[in-house]
Design a protein around this motif. Structure first.
Motif, PDB file in Angstrom:
ATOM      1  N   LYS A   1       0.821  -1.210   0.000  1.00 35.19           N
ATOM      2  CA  LYS A   1       0.000   0.000   0.000  1.00 35.19           C
ATOM      3  C   LYS A   1       0.855   1.260   0.000  1.00 35.19           C
ATOM      4  O   LYS A   1       0.582   2.213  -0.726  1.00 35.19           O
ATOM      5  N   LEU A   2       1.901   1.239   0.822  1.00 32.79           N
ATOM      6  CA  LEU A   2       2.716   2.445   0.976  1.00 32.79           C
ATOM      7  C   LEU A   2       3.529   2.746  -0.276  1.00 32.79           C
ATOM      8  O   LEU A   2       3.821   3.909  -0.569  1.00 32.79           O
ATOM      9  N   GLU A   3       3.898   1.712  -1.012  1.00 33.14           N
ATOM     10  CA  GLU A   3       4.708   1.936  -2.214  1.00 33.14           C
ATOM     11  C   GLU A   3       3.913   2.590  -3.332  1.00 33.14           C
ATOM     12  O   GLU A   3       4.487   3.003  -4.347  1.00 33.14           O
ATOM     13  N   GLU A   4       2.596   2.685  -3.162  1.00 34.58           N
ATOM     14  CA  GLU A   4       1.803   3.441  -4.125  1.00 34.58           C
ATOM     15  C   GLU A   4       2.022   4.936  -3.948  1.00 34.58           C
ATOM     16  O   GLU A   4       1.642   5.744  -4.792  1.00 34.58           O
ATOM     17  N   PHE A   5       2.645   5.304  -2.817  1.00 38.56           N
ATOM     18  CA  PHE A   5       2.940   6.706  -2.527  1.00 38.56           C
ATOM     19  C   PHE A   5       4.439   6.819  -2.247  1.00 38.56           C
ATOM     20  O   PHE A   5       4.861   6.960  -1.102  1.00 38.56           O
ATOM     21  N   PRO A   6       5.274   6.710  -3.282  1.00 41.22           N
ATOM     22  CA  PRO A   6       6.735   6.655  -3.096  1.00 41.22           C
ATOM     23  C   PRO A   6       7.322   8.023  -2.744  1.00 41.22           C
ATOM     24  O   PRO A   6       7.860   8.731  -3.591  1.00 41.22           O
ATOM     25  N   ILE A   7       7.218   8.396  -1.479  1.00 42.86           N
ATOM     26  CA  ILE A   7       7.714   9.719  -1.090  1.00 42.86           C
ATOM     27  C   ILE A   7       8.967   9.652  -0.226  1.00 42.86           C
ATOM     28  O   ILE A   7       9.551  10.669   0.091  1.00 42.86           O
ATOM     29  N   ALA A   8       9.398   8.448   0.163  1.00 43.22           N
ATOM     30  CA  ALA A   8      10.654   8.336   0.899  1.00 43.22           C
ATOM     31  C   ALA A   8      11.822   8.449  -0.079  1.00 43.22           C
ATOM     32  O   ALA A   8      11.806   7.848  -1.156  1.00 43.22           O
ATOM     33  N   SER A   9      12.812   9.226   0.267  1.00 40.40           N
ATOM     34  CA  SER A   9      13.989   9.414  -0.578  1.00 40.40           C
ATOM     35  C   SER A   9      15.204   9.628   0.315  1.00 40.40           C
ATOM     36  O   SER A   9      15.076   9.749   1.536  1.00 40.40           O
ATOM     37  N   PHE A  10      16.362   9.680  -0.295  1.00 39.68           N
ATOM     38  CA  PHE A  10      17.569   9.919   0.502  1.00 39.68           C
ATOM     39  C   PHE A  10      17.513  11.280   1.183  1.00 39.68           C
ATOM     40  O   PHE A  10      17.865  11.416   2.357  1.00 39.68           O
ATOM     41  N   SER A  11      17.028  12.278   0.474  1.00 38.21           N
ATOM     42  CA  SER A  11      17.040  13.640   1.017  1.00 38.21           C
ATOM     43  C   SER A  11      16.123  13.812   2.213  1.00 38.21           C
ATOM     44  O   SER A  11      16.435  14.579   3.138  1.00 38.21           O
ATOM     45  N   ASN A  12      14.980  13.115   2.236  1.00 35.04           N
ATOM     46  CA  ASN A  12      14.067  13.292   3.364  1.00 35.04           C
ATOM     47  C   ASN A  12      14.175  12.171   4.398  1.00 35.04           C
ATOM     48  O   ASN A  12      13.312  12.037   5.262  1.00 35.04           O
ATOM     49  N   SER A  13      15.228  11.362   4.301  1.00 33.30           N
ATOM     50  CA  SER A  13      15.453  10.316   5.307  1.00 33.30           C
ATOM     51  C   SER A  13      16.895  10.367   5.802  1.00 33.30           C
ATOM     52  O   SER A  13      17.207  11.089   6.749  1.00 33.30           O
ATOM     53  N   LEU A  14      17.790   9.634   5.177  1.00 29.58           N
ATOM     54  CA  LEU A  14      19.185   9.616   5.622  1.00 29.58           C
ATOM     55  C   LEU A  14      19.844  10.980   5.479  1.00 29.58           C
ATOM     56  O   LEU A  14      20.601  11.409   6.358  1.00 29.58           O
ATOM     57  N   GLY A  15      19.554  11.658   4.380  1.00 30.62           N
ATOM     58  CA  GLY A  15      20.113  13.003   4.193  1.00 30.62           C
ATOM     59  C   GLY A  15      19.637  13.957   5.263  1.00 30.62           C
ATOM     60  O   GLY A  15      20.413  14.776   5.782  1.00 30.62           O
ATOM     61  N   LEU A  16      18.369  13.843   5.627  1.00 36.96           N
ATOM     62  CA  LEU A  16      17.816  14.697   6.673  1.00 36.96           C
ATOM     63  C   LEU A  16      18.453  14.369   8.022  1.00 36.96           C
ATOM     64  O   LEU A  16      18.728  15.275   8.826  1.00 36.96           O
ATOM     65  N   MET A  17      18.710  13.087   8.288  1.00 38.71           N
ATOM     66  CA  MET A  17      19.353  12.704   9.545  1.00 38.71           C
ATOM     67  C   MET A  17      20.756  13.298   9.640  1.00 38.71           C
ATOM     68  O   MET A  17      21.175  13.771  10.713  1.00 38.71           O
ATOM     69  N   ILE A  18      21.495  13.263   8.543  1.00 41.78           N
ATOM     70  CA  ILE A  18      22.832  13.863   8.535  1.00 41.78           C
ATOM     71  C   ILE A  18      22.752  15.357   8.813  1.00 41.78           C
ATOM     72  O   ILE A  18      23.514  15.912   9.616  1.00 41.78           O
ATOM     73  N   THR A  19      21.793  16.016   8.174  1.00 40.54           N
ATOM     74  CA  THR A  19      21.628  17.466   8.344  1.00 40.54           C
ATOM     75  C   THR A  19      21.262  17.821   9.776  1.00 40.54           C
ATOM     76  O   THR A  19      21.862  18.719  10.381  1.00 40.54           O
ATOM     77  N   ILE A  20      20.279  17.122  10.343  1.00 38.35           N
ATOM     78  CA  ILE A  20      19.838  17.452  11.703  1.00 38.35           C
ATOM     79  C   ILE A  20      20.911  17.091  12.725  1.00 38.35           C
ATOM     80  O   ILE A  20      21.048  17.755  13.769  1.00 38.35           O
ATOM     81  N   CYS A  21      21.710  16.082  12.423  1.00 38.41           N
ATOM     82  CA  CYS A  21      22.831  15.728  13.295  1.00 38.41           C
ATOM     83  C   CYS A  21      23.861  16.853  13.314  1.00 38.41           C
ATOM     84  O   CYS A  21      24.354  17.246  14.379  1.00 38.41           O
ATOM     85  N   LEU A  22      24.181  17.395  12.139  1.00 38.99           N
ATOM     86  CA  LEU A  22      25.148  18.502  12.052  1.00 38.99           C
ATOM     87  C   LEU A  22      24.624  19.750  12.753  1.00 38.99           C
ATOM     88  O   LEU A  22      25.376  20.451  13.448  1.00 38.99           O
ATOM     89  N   ILE A  23      23.337  20.022  12.599  1.00 39.69           N
ATOM     90  CA  ILE A  23      22.750  21.196  13.258  1.00 39.69           C
ATOM     91  C   ILE A  23      22.808  21.033  14.779  1.00 39.69           C
ATOM     92  O   ILE A  23      23.184  21.969  15.500  1.00 39.69           O
ATOM     93  N   ASN A  24      22.458  19.858  15.262  1.00 37.65           N
ATOM     94  CA  ASN A  24      22.500  19.624  16.710  1.00 37.65           C
ATOM     95  C   ASN A  24      23.923  19.672  17.247  1.00 37.65           C
ATOM     96  O   ASN A  24      24.157  20.176  18.353  1.00 37.65           O
ATOM     97  N   CYS A  25      24.882  19.174  16.486  1.00 39.57           N
ATOM     98  CA  CYS A  25      26.287  19.284  16.899  1.00 39.57           C
ATOM     99  C   CYS A  25      26.708  20.746  16.955  1.00 39.57           C
ATOM    100  O   CYS A  25      27.473  21.152  17.849  1.00 39.57           O
ATOM    101  N   GLY A  26      26.214  21.544  16.010  1.00 40.07           N
ATOM    102  CA  GLY A  26      26.507  22.974  16.034  1.00 40.07           C
ATOM    103  C   GLY A  26      25.961  23.639  17.291  1.00 40.07           C
ATOM    104  O   GLY A  26      26.625  24.516  17.879  1.00 40.07           O
ATOM    105  N   ILE A  27      24.763  23.249  17.701  1.00 39.49           N
ATOM    106  CA  ILE A  27      24.173  23.791  18.937  1.00 39.49           C
ATOM    107  C   ILE A  27      25.038  23.423  20.140  1.00 39.49           C
ATOM    108  O   ILE A  27      25.304  24.255  21.015  1.00 39.49           O
ATOM    109  N   VAL A  28      25.497  22.176  20.171  1.00 39.32           N
ATOM    110  CA  VAL A  28      26.355  21.723  21.270  1.00 39.32           C
ATOM    111  C   VAL A  28      27.646  22.529  21.312  1.00 39.32           C
ATOM    112  O   VAL A  28      28.089  22.981  22.383  1.00 39.32           O
ATOM    113  N   LEU A  29      28.264  22.714  20.161  1.00 36.73           N
ATOM    114  CA  LEU A  29      29.517  23.474  20.111  1.00 36.73           C
ATOM    115  C   LEU A  29      29.298  24.917  20.555  1.00 36.73           C
ATOM    116  O   LEU A  29      30.154  25.510  21.229  1.00 36.73           O
TER     117      LEU A  29
END
Length: 339
Positions: free
Chosen positions: A294-322
């Motif tokens: 059912k979910l594959e009928e709505f293919p909206i998962a991509s690198f940018s909104n999953s793993l790419g987003l995790m990398i981005t939010i990780c870098l932002i949070n590390c910036g806050i820590v620093l």
């Protein structure tokens, strides 16, 4: 207490493990914990040795490091059955990385926080940020695998960009407020930190809760859906126990000095958090496998909104820590502040 302290001085055990609260600077003390403190300004090697000695941090280290190792084994076995290059699997990978990250960071924070006041702050800054990054991974998994497919494109749950933007904003605010709470709001610090992560939990599990409320009939579709719901309910119960223990400082509030080495509130927080996240992952994995067609009928998962987003939010949070780490004062100034 005084008798025990005098005995320890006569036997030469006044340094290292087993210090009383009044033997360490205020910065290193925890509410209602009277004994079992490690020597302030310990070296990294001394901190490593301390995880094999009875202190008020030993259980905290192992109750998240052992689950970290168990999750590594679980994920290594699990992802052999998936094509990790498949974009449909990316949110689950993000979630798994978030789980391992926050467990390892939590264990490390409790292991090395006696090195200095500045190091103590920085350890827990990273701890808060890792929890916030994990919450975004959980949000991705809930959204891509548990959401309702009847949501209108203009609604909050009908847009992955809208939902994930809110998830990331909550993550950033949670890290910032928790880091700030180490220097202000001292009487409310545990409530404030717990509240931040409760908000993140509510936000990121909202796609599944929305589906449960608006499509209750889906539970009759299969036994697997009921099984996933049972895991989710137990996950919520475990997280509730964790939150209540952290805010109330129970049971050590009732019997200060009795549960210093084992059995105080932070131990309950760690144990039930680890149990809760295991059930959370299982509930999501069940729905991921069950609803794939059912979910594959709505293919909206991509690198940018999953793993790419995790990398981005990780870098932002590390910036806050620093940023917060850079604002810290000298060790001598920091050690006399009560947090």
């Amino acid at each position: 207490m005084e008798k025990k302290r005098n005995e320890r001085m006569r036997t030469g055990l006044t340094s290292g493990f087993g210090l009383y609260a009044d033997e360490v600077p205020p910065q290193f003390r925890e509410q209602y914990i009277c004994y079992g403190y490690r020597k302030p300004y310990s070296s990294a090697m001394e901190c490593l040795k301390s995880c094999f000695q009875p202190s008020n941090e030993t259980v905290n280290v192992w109750t998240h490091f052992i689950p970290f190792l168990l999750f590594l084994v679980r994920f290594a076995s699990l992802f052999r059955n998936y094509d990790v290059s498949d974009t449909y699997v990316y949110p689950l990978v993000s979630f798994a990385l978030g789980i391992c990250g926050f467990l390892l960071m939590s264990s490390g924070a409790h292991l090395f926080n006696s090195m200095s006041p500045r190091a103590r702050h920085t350890c827990f800054f990273f701890d808060y940020s890792a929890i916030s990054v994990y919450s975004v991974g959980a949000g991705q998994a809930f959204y891509f695998y548990s959401r309702s497919l009847q949501s209108d494109g203009d609604s909050f749950f009908g847009s992955s960009s809208r939902f994930l933007a809110v998830s990331c904003l909550v993550s950033i605010l949670s890290t910032s407020i928790c880091c700030a709470s180490r220097h202000r709001w001292s009487k409310m610090k545990y409530i404030i930190r717990t509240f931040c992560f409760v908000v993140a939990f509510l936000c990121n599990s909202a796609p599944y809760v929305h589906r449960l409320i608006n499509e209750p009939s889906h539970l009759r579709e299969s036994d697997e859906e009921l099984l996933a719901l049972s895991y989710f309910k137990r996950h919520c119960l475990f997280y509730l126990i964790s939150a209540l223990a952290n805010m109330s400082r129970m049971p050590e509030r009732l019997i200060p000095g009795v549960l210093d080495i084992i059995g105080h509130s932070h131990h309950f927080l760690h144990v039930f958090t680890a149990l809760g996240v295991a059930d959370q992952f299982t509930a999501i994995q069940i729905q991921m496998d069950l609803r794939r067609n059912k979910l594959e009928e709505f293919p909206i998962a991509s690198f940018s909104n999953s793993l790419g987003l995790m990398i981005t939010i990780c870098l932002i949070n590390c910036g806050i820590v620093l940023l917060f780490s850079k604002l810290l004062r000298s060790n001598k100034e920091e050690e006399h502040k009560i947090i």
